[in-house]
Design a protein around this motif. Structure first.
Motif, PDB file in Angstrom:
ATOM      1  N   GLU A  65      -6.351  19.682   4.352  1.00 27.36           N
ATOM      2  CA  GLU A  65      -5.615  18.554   3.783  1.00 27.36           C
ATOM      3  C   GLU A  65      -4.607  19.018   2.730  1.00 27.36           C
ATOM      4  O   GLU A  65      -3.445  18.600   2.737  1.00 27.36           O
ATOM      5  CB  GLU A  65      -6.577  17.540   3.169  1.00 27.36           C
ATOM      6  CG  GLU A  65      -5.877  16.354   2.548  1.00 27.36           C
ATOM      7  CD  GLU A  65      -6.833  15.365   1.911  1.00 27.36           C
ATOM      8  OE1 GLU A  65      -6.399  14.676   0.985  1.00 27.36           O
ATOM      9  OE2 GLU A  65      -8.003  15.280   2.332  1.00 27.36           O
ATOM     10  N   VAL A  66      -5.038  19.904   1.836  1.00 25.23           N
ATOM     11  CA  VAL A  66      -4.137  20.401   0.792  1.00 25.23           C
ATOM     12  C   VAL A  66      -3.018  21.230   1.421  1.00 25.23           C
ATOM     13  O   VAL A  66      -1.858  21.112   1.027  1.00 25.23           O
ATOM     14  CB  VAL A  66      -4.916  21.206  -0.272  1.00 25.23           C
ATOM     15  CG1 VAL A  66      -3.975  21.946  -1.216  1.00 25.23           C
ATOM     16  CG2 VAL A  66      -5.837  20.283  -1.062  1.00 25.23           C
ATOM     17  N   GLU A  74      -1.755  20.928   4.509  1.00 29.27           N
ATOM     18  CA  GLU A  74      -0.828  20.060   5.233  1.00 29.27           C
ATOM     19  C   GLU A  74       0.054  19.257   4.281  1.00 29.27           C
ATOM     20  O   GLU A  74       1.251  19.088   4.530  1.00 29.27           O
ATOM     21  CB  GLU A  74      -1.592  19.153   6.195  1.00 29.27           C
ATOM     22  CG  GLU A  74      -2.158  19.934   7.374  1.00 29.27           C
ATOM     23  CD  GLU A  74      -3.006  19.109   8.330  1.00 29.27           C
ATOM     24  OE1 GLU A  74      -3.284  17.921   8.042  1.00 29.27           O
ATOM     25  OE2 GLU A  74      -3.403  19.672   9.373  1.00 29.27           O
ATOM     26  N   THR A  75      -0.522  18.794   3.185  1.00 31.05           N
ATOM     27  CA  THR A  75       0.268  18.071   2.190  1.00 31.05           C
ATOM     28  C   THR A  75       1.306  18.995   1.564  1.00 31.05           C
ATOM     29  O   THR A  75       2.476  18.626   1.407  1.00 31.05           O
ATOM     30  CB  THR A  75      -0.656  17.475   1.105  1.00 31.05           C
ATOM     31  OG1 THR A  75      -1.587  16.595   1.726  1.00 31.05           O
ATOM     32  CG2 THR A  75       0.140  16.721   0.047  1.00 31.05           C
ATOM     33  N   SER A  76       0.875  20.213   1.224  1.00 29.01           N
ATOM     34  CA  SER A  76       1.795  21.196   0.643  1.00 29.01           C
ATOM     35  C   SER A  76       2.887  21.574   1.632  1.00 29.01           C
ATOM     36  O   SER A  76       4.073  21.635   1.276  1.00 29.01           O
ATOM     37  CB  SER A  76       1.035  22.460   0.227  1.00 29.01           C
ATOM     38  OG  SER A  76       0.070  22.183  -0.741  1.00 29.01           O
ATOM     39  N   ARG A  77       2.501  21.819   2.866  1.00 28.95           N
ATOM     40  CA  ARG A  77       3.462  22.186   3.918  1.00 28.95           C
ATOM     41  C   ARG A  77       4.503  21.092   4.101  1.00 28.95           C
ATOM     42  O   ARG A  77       5.708  21.356   4.187  1.00 28.95           O
ATOM     43  CB  ARG A  77       2.723  22.428   5.229  1.00 28.95           C
ATOM     44  CG  ARG A  77       3.643  22.783   6.403  1.00 28.95           C
ATOM     45  CD  ARG A  77       2.975  22.567   7.727  1.00 28.95           C
ATOM     46  NE  ARG A  77       2.640  21.152   7.887  1.00 28.95           N
ATOM     47  CZ  ARG A  77       1.644  20.702   8.635  1.00 28.95           C
ATOM     48  NH1 ARG A  77       0.871  21.525   9.315  1.00 28.95           N
ATOM     49  NH2 ARG A  77       1.395  19.405   8.732  1.00 28.95           N
ATOM     50  N   ASP A  78       4.042  19.843   4.153  1.00 30.73           N
ATOM     51  CA  ASP A  78       4.959  18.723   4.360  1.00 30.73           C
ATOM     52  C   ASP A  78       5.940  18.595   3.196  1.00 30.73           C
ATOM     53  O   ASP A  78       7.135  18.375   3.406  1.00 30.73           O
ATOM     54  CB  ASP A  78       4.185  17.423   4.568  1.00 30.73           C
ATOM     55  CG  ASP A  78       3.389  17.420   5.876  1.00 30.73           C
ATOM     56  OD1 ASP A  78       3.606  18.311   6.730  1.00 30.73           O
ATOM     57  OD2 ASP A  78       2.541  16.523   6.027  1.00 30.73           O
ATOM     58  N   GLN A  79       5.438  18.751   1.966  1.00 35.38           N
ATOM     59  CA  GLN A  79       6.320  18.681   0.799  1.00 35.38           C
ATOM     60  C   GLN A  79       7.302  19.848   0.817  1.00 35.38           C
ATOM     61  O   GLN A  79       8.502  19.667   0.573  1.00 35.38           O
ATOM     62  CB  GLN A  79       5.521  18.718  -0.499  1.00 35.38           C
ATOM     63  CG  GLN A  79       6.431  18.674  -1.722  1.00 35.38           C
ATOM     64  CD  GLN A  79       5.711  18.915  -3.030  1.00 35.38           C
ATOM     65  OE1 GLN A  79       4.505  19.136  -3.060  1.00 35.38           O
ATOM     66  NE2 GLN A  79       6.452  18.887  -4.116  1.00 35.38           N
ATOM     67  N   MET A 112       2.542  21.202  -7.014  1.00 32.09           N
ATOM     68  CA  MET A 112       2.020  21.570  -5.723  1.00 32.09           C
ATOM     69  C   MET A 112       2.729  22.821  -5.191  1.00 32.09           C
ATOM     70  O   MET A 112       2.097  23.717  -4.677  1.00 32.09           O
ATOM     71  CB  MET A 112       2.174  20.403  -4.762  1.00 32.09           C
ATOM     72  CG  MET A 112       1.604  20.686  -3.402  1.00 32.09           C
ATOM     73  SD  MET A 112       1.159  19.232  -2.444  1.00 32.09           S
ATOM     74  CE  MET A 112      -0.398  18.813  -3.176  1.00 32.09           C
TER      75      MET A 112
END
Length: 111
Positions: free
Chosen positions: A92-93, A95-100, A1
């Protein structure tokens, strides 16, 4: 990711002291581009422009999965198909990437 080698390269290029500013700018600009993509309502010209921008920004900061999704959408929009990648999917992708990224970054920078 996340392409952490790209993140390390960017930190080396600009310095750790300025990296936080770059990340803040990136996050702000990406939020704006996603909002513009959401507002485009299927307009392939606007979709292509915003996805192209998002792809470049994502590659610059190592958001590999987001960049690949944007490339797919950009190519489709260039062919007149703005419906291949949805704004919700991009968000969605992202936000998931940002959070990781935000969760793993402190440990990566400390190494």
């Amino acid at each position: 990711m996340i392409d952490w080698s790209r993140v390390e390269e960017l930190v080396d290029e600009i310095g750790a002291e300025d990296f936080g500013e770059v990340v803040e700018l990136f996050l702000s600009e990406v939020e704006g581009a996603i909002a513009a993509f959401e507002a485009a309502e299927g307009n392939p010209v606007v979709a292509e422009e915003q996805l192209h921008f998002l792809k470049g920004a994502a590659l610059n900061l190592g958001f590999e999965t987001l960049a690949q999704l944007c490339l797919k959408g950009e190519k489709a929009a260039a062919a007149g198909r703005a419906d291949v990648v949805s704004p919700a999917e991009v968000r969605e992708v992202y936000e998931t990437s940002r959070d990781q990224f935000q969760a793993d970054l402190p440990n990566r920078l400390a190494a």
